[in-house]
Design an enzyme around this catalytic site. Structure first.
Site, PDB file in Angstrom:
ATOM      1  N   GLU A  88      14.469  -5.130  -9.408  1.00 39.11           N
ATOM      2  CA  GLU A  88      13.455  -4.353 -10.117  1.00 39.11           C
ATOM      3  C   GLU A  88      14.119  -3.116 -10.754  1.00 39.11           C
ATOM      4  O   GLU A  88      14.821  -2.507 -10.042  1.00 39.11           O
ATOM      5  CB  GLU A  88      12.330  -3.962  -9.276  1.00 39.11           C
ATOM      6  CG  GLU A  88      11.518  -5.373  -8.715  1.00 39.11           C
ATOM      7  CD  GLU A  88      10.238  -4.969  -8.009  1.00 39.11           C
ATOM      8  OE1 GLU A  88      10.216  -4.012  -7.171  1.00 39.11           O
ATOM      9  OE2 GLU A  88       9.269  -5.595  -8.447  1.00 39.11           O
ATOM     10  N   LYS A 108      -2.751  -8.512  -7.673  1.00 44.23           N
ATOM     11  CA  LYS A 108      -3.462  -8.169  -6.223  1.00 44.23           C
ATOM     12  C   LYS A 108      -2.700  -7.000  -5.658  1.00 44.23           C
ATOM     13  O   LYS A 108      -1.865  -7.274  -4.968  1.00 44.23           O
ATOM     14  CB  LYS A 108      -3.577  -9.522  -5.690  1.00 44.23           C
ATOM     15  CG  LYS A 108      -4.769  -8.874  -4.561  1.00 44.23           C
ATOM     16  CD  LYS A 108      -4.600 -10.160  -3.404  1.00 44.23           C
ATOM     17  CE  LYS A 108      -3.655  -9.912  -2.295  1.00 44.23           C
ATOM     18  NZ  LYS A 108      -3.719  -8.493  -1.741  1.00 44.23           N
ATOM     19  N   PRO A 109      -3.416  -5.768  -5.827  1.00 47.13           N
ATOM     20  CA  PRO A 109      -2.864  -4.820  -5.041  1.00 47.13           C
ATOM     21  C   PRO A 109      -3.309  -4.906  -3.740  1.00 47.13           C
ATOM     22  O   PRO A 109      -4.175  -5.750  -3.444  1.00 47.13           O
ATOM     23  CB  PRO A 109      -3.730  -3.504  -5.789  1.00 47.13           C
ATOM     24  CG  PRO A 109      -4.834  -4.160  -6.233  1.00 47.13           C
ATOM     25  CD  PRO A 109      -4.602  -5.513  -6.565  1.00 47.13           C
ATOM     26  N   ALA A 110      -2.548  -4.101  -2.807  1.00 53.23           N
ATOM     27  CA  ALA A 110      -3.108  -4.188  -1.218  1.00 53.23           C
ATOM     28  C   ALA A 110      -4.362  -3.726  -0.987  1.00 53.23           C
ATOM     29  O   ALA A 110      -4.898  -3.111  -1.762  1.00 53.23           O
ATOM     30  CB  ALA A 110      -1.938  -3.074  -0.591  1.00 53.23           C
ATOM     31  N   GLU A 160      10.833  -8.551  -2.729  1.00 45.67           N
ATOM     32  CA  GLU A 160      11.372  -7.267  -2.030  1.00 45.67           C
ATOM     33  C   GLU A 160      10.544  -6.930  -0.782  1.00 45.67           C
ATOM     34  O   GLU A 160       9.744  -6.589  -0.701  1.00 45.67           O
ATOM     35  CB  GLU A 160      10.930  -6.107  -3.227  1.00 45.67           C
ATOM     36  CG  GLU A 160      11.699  -4.836  -3.031  1.00 45.67           C
ATOM     37  CD  GLU A 160      11.319  -3.866  -2.146  1.00 45.67           C
ATOM     38  OE1 GLU A 160      11.339  -3.784  -0.960  1.00 45.67           O
ATOM     39  OE2 GLU A 160      10.498  -2.992  -2.983  1.00 45.67           O
ATOM     40  N   LEU A 161      11.572  -7.464   0.106  1.00 45.00           N
ATOM     41  CA  LEU A 161      10.971  -7.452   1.574  1.00 45.00           C
ATOM     42  C   LEU A 161      11.447  -6.304   2.534  1.00 45.00           C
ATOM     43  O   LEU A 161      11.854  -5.532   2.029  1.00 45.00           O
ATOM     44  CB  LEU A 161      11.522  -8.794   1.973  1.00 45.00           C
ATOM     45  CG  LEU A 161      10.842 -10.160   1.312  1.00 45.00           C
ATOM     46  CD1 LEU A 161      11.356 -11.036   1.776  1.00 45.00           C
ATOM     47  CD2 LEU A 161       9.253 -10.161   0.901  1.00 45.00           C
ATOM     48  N   CYS A 216      10.232   1.130   2.295  1.00 42.25           N
ATOM     49  CA  CYS A 216      11.218  -0.108   2.668  1.00 42.25           C
ATOM     50  C   CYS A 216      12.492   0.552   2.804  1.00 42.25           C
ATOM     51  O   CYS A 216      13.422  -0.170   3.498  1.00 42.25           O
ATOM     52  CB  CYS A 216      11.155  -1.191   1.739  1.00 42.25           C
ATOM     53  SG  CYS A 216       9.517  -1.783   1.437  1.00 42.25           S
ATOM     54  N   TRP A 259       0.759  -1.297  -0.072  1.00 46.25           N
ATOM     55  CA  TRP A 259       0.078  -0.081  -0.144  1.00 46.25           C
ATOM     56  C   TRP A 259       0.954   1.294   0.143  1.00 46.25           C
ATOM     57  O   TRP A 259       0.330   2.314  -0.272  1.00 46.25           O
ATOM     58  CB  TRP A 259      -0.830  -0.085   1.285  1.00 46.25           C
ATOM     59  CG  TRP A 259      -0.186  -0.232   2.465  1.00 46.25           C
ATOM     60  CD1 TRP A 259      -0.099  -1.276   3.281  1.00 46.25           C
ATOM     61  CD2 TRP A 259       0.862   0.749   3.343  1.00 46.25           C
ATOM     62  NE1 TRP A 259       0.615  -1.385   4.176  1.00 46.25           N
ATOM     63  CE2 TRP A 259       1.243   0.041   4.266  1.00 46.25           C
ATOM     64  CE3 TRP A 259       0.811   1.939   3.374  1.00 46.25           C
ATOM     65  CZ2 TRP A 259       2.091   0.441   5.439  1.00 46.25           C
ATOM     66  CZ3 TRP A 259       1.686   2.740   4.018  1.00 46.25           C
ATOM     67  CH2 TRP A 259       2.236   1.870   5.279  1.00 46.25           C
ATOM     68  N   ASN A 260       2.149   1.173   0.191  1.00 45.23           N
ATOM     69  CA  ASN A 260       2.828   2.578   0.597  1.00 45.23           C
ATOM     70  C   ASN A 260       3.371   3.221  -0.802  1.00 45.23           C
ATOM     71  O   ASN A 260       3.334   4.441  -0.863  1.00 45.23           O
ATOM     72  CB  ASN A 260       4.037   2.327   1.372  1.00 45.23           C
ATOM     73  CG  ASN A 260       5.196   1.210   0.612  1.00 45.23           C
ATOM     74  OD1 ASN A 260       4.966   0.334  -0.148  1.00 45.23           O
ATOM     75  ND2 ASN A 260       6.260   1.397   0.996  1.00 45.23           N
TER      76      ASN A 260
END
Ligand code: SIN
Length: 491
Positions: free
Chosen positions: A469, A182-184, A260-261, A294, A158-159
């Site tokens: 990415e 699927k978006p947040a 990407e965590l 992040c 969502w950010n």
């Protein structure tokens, strides 16, 4: 701010599956709220496993024709999509601010940032080269070609409601893959508007499918993708625990993964740094998106000789930040995304203070503005026994840790399971080389706080994930290499 867009048709509350805007299979819906007020702004499809399966069916059907298009035909469609994103910047930014809360100027910046990935990968689509391998044996010709993986599932946070999904969909489409996305659950509207623009650009049906789902239903939808052997890759941006879950659960069909965590970025200020530049760099990186990024510095390490001066300079700048709803043209920090987020920030600051940290500025909720506002905060006296040291705060809080020498700074900076971004400020060129190679992170800012770019490889090491990415490397994550060995040559 109201949802009064120039083009109302960009407000999509249905799933896009096989070129059709459809309800969830069981007709369920869930609310999307404005984080500035907590008010409901829309109700969108609450999709589950059946919808995920329908999206995969459509993407699998569309794949052969999309794969077989000429790269420049795919590039042309991406360029049209890019032009439409840019042309609709104001509406997209409005939607984004409405559901995510970031100031309107920042939302506009994110539209440009997300669009830049689409333009970049439109160009890259035409540069997917293979290799003719120098001959090794008489009578044989060997070559390597790159092929699209197939159906890709993109799951986004969502950010950055637009940029994160754009930088997954664009390379996938450029490579010749088809997509289920699927978006947040907090921010589906911007992503669905993006899908509407892709459709308007002329993307063939089934090439891009997108569904919205609540947190609970989303788990069922993603479980279907995880189990489906036709989904050849999952690209995910989000938390490390969810990334590990995806890695475990996709093992049954051995999918390729880009993860990407979480991060816990250190920001190191050496005593030979240009302190004004370091403060400016920290302001740009720490307070971007209200600290909900992040790659945000989470731990600020300042060398003892300049600690107090740096803290004062920083606190003055942070205290001047304007916290306000997105509608305020001067807003620099908006609301946090939801109650969970604001509770976590408050818990981190309370814990730090209980362990001896001092609040130089901020350190409190701003309930007079709305339910989810937190004052930009600077803490001194931060130590490694505080939660702010080991957990990502994901909010506008800068805890300052003190260190004495370079070896200690590197040891402290690397003392985390995460390794997404790291930053340092110094004017010593020999130190630049040593520290850049010593830091365990995928992205390093050297005398620079704004590191993100569509032309650069973005991704982490350690438990911050794998895959890249953006840049020329970003395309490889959607391609597999096929080796061709042709016999029957007479030399
Ligand atoms: C993120 O927070 O995951 C992405 C930030 C960026 O692209 O700069």
């Amino acid at each position: 701010m109201s949802l009064a867009l120039t083009r109302d048709e960009l407000i999509r509350t249905h799933n896009l599956i096989d070129g059709q805007w459809t309800d969830a299979a069981d007709g369920a819906r869930f609310p999307v709220a404005n984080p500035a007020t907590g008010e409901r702004i829309a109700e969108v499809a609450n999709s589950g496993a059946a919808d995920a399966r329908a999206a995969t069916d459509a993407a699998a059907r569309a794949f052969p024709a999309w794969r077989d298009k000429l790269p420049r035909e795919r590039a042309e469609l991406l360029r049209r999509w890019h032009a439409l994103i840019v042309a609709n910047t104001d509406d997209l930014a409005k939607l984004m601010s409405m559901e995510q809360g970031k100031p309107l100027a920042e939302s506009r910046g994110e539209v440009a940032y997300g669009a830049s990935y689409v333009a970049w990968f439109a160009d890259e689509a035409t540069r997917i080269y293979g290799d003719l391998i120098p001959q090794q044996q008489r009578g044989k010709r060997m070559s390597a070609v790159k092929e699209p993986l197939g159906v890709v599932a993109a799951i986004t946070p969502w950010n950055f409601p637009l940029a994160m999904i754009a930088r997954k969909i664009a390379p996938a489409l450029a490579a010749g893959c088809t997509v289920v996305a699927k978006p947040a659950e907090d921010t589906p509207l911007t992503a669905l508007a993006l899908a509407a623009l892709a459709q308007e650009a002329g993307l063939p049906k089934g090439v891009l499918n997108m569904l919205s789902a609540s947190r609970e239903q989303g788990i069922a939808a993603v479980a279907d993708w995880l189990a489906d052997a036709r989904v050849r890759k999952i690209t995910f941006t989000g938390s490390t625990p969810v990334g590990k879950h995806l890695a475990r659960e996709s093992a049954g069909t051995l999918k390729k993964l880009s993860l990407e965590l979480g991060g816990n970025a250190p920001f190191i200020v050496f005593d030979d740094a240009d302190l004004d530049a370091a403060v400016t760099g920290l302001m740009a990186s720490k307070f971007r998106n209200g600290g909900q990024t992040c790659v945000c510095p989470n731990r600020v390490y300042v060398q003892a000789a300049v600690y107090e001066r740096f803290a004062d300079l920083l606190a003055t700048r942070v205290a001047a930040l304007k916290v306000a709803p997105a509608t305020d043209p001067d807003a620099q920090i908006g609301p946090m995304i939801n109650t969970r987020a604001i509770d976590k920030i408050a818990r981190h600051v309370e814990d730090a203070v209980a362990h001896g940290a001092k609040v130089l500025t901020g350190g409190k909720r701003l309930t007079e503005l709305g339910p989810n506002y937190y004052a930009p905060t600077v803490l001194t006296g931060a130590r490694d026994d505080m939660i702010v040291c080991c957990e990502e705060t994901f909010g506008p809080v800068a805890p300052l840790f003190r260190f004495t020498d370079e070896a200690e700074a590197l040891r402290l900076a690397n003392d985390t399971p995460f390794g997404l971004a790291a930053y340092f400020y110094t004017q010593d060129i020999a130190r630049i080389d040593r520290v850049a190679s010593g830091l365990e992170a995928g992205v390093i800012g050297i005398n620079e706080g704004a590191v993100s770019s569509e032309a650069a490889p973005f991704g982490g090491v350690k438990e911050s994930g794998y895959g890249r990415e953006g840049s020329k490397y970003g395309l490889d994550d959607y391609l597999s290499i096929k080796y061709l060995c042709q016999g029957g040559f007479d030399r």
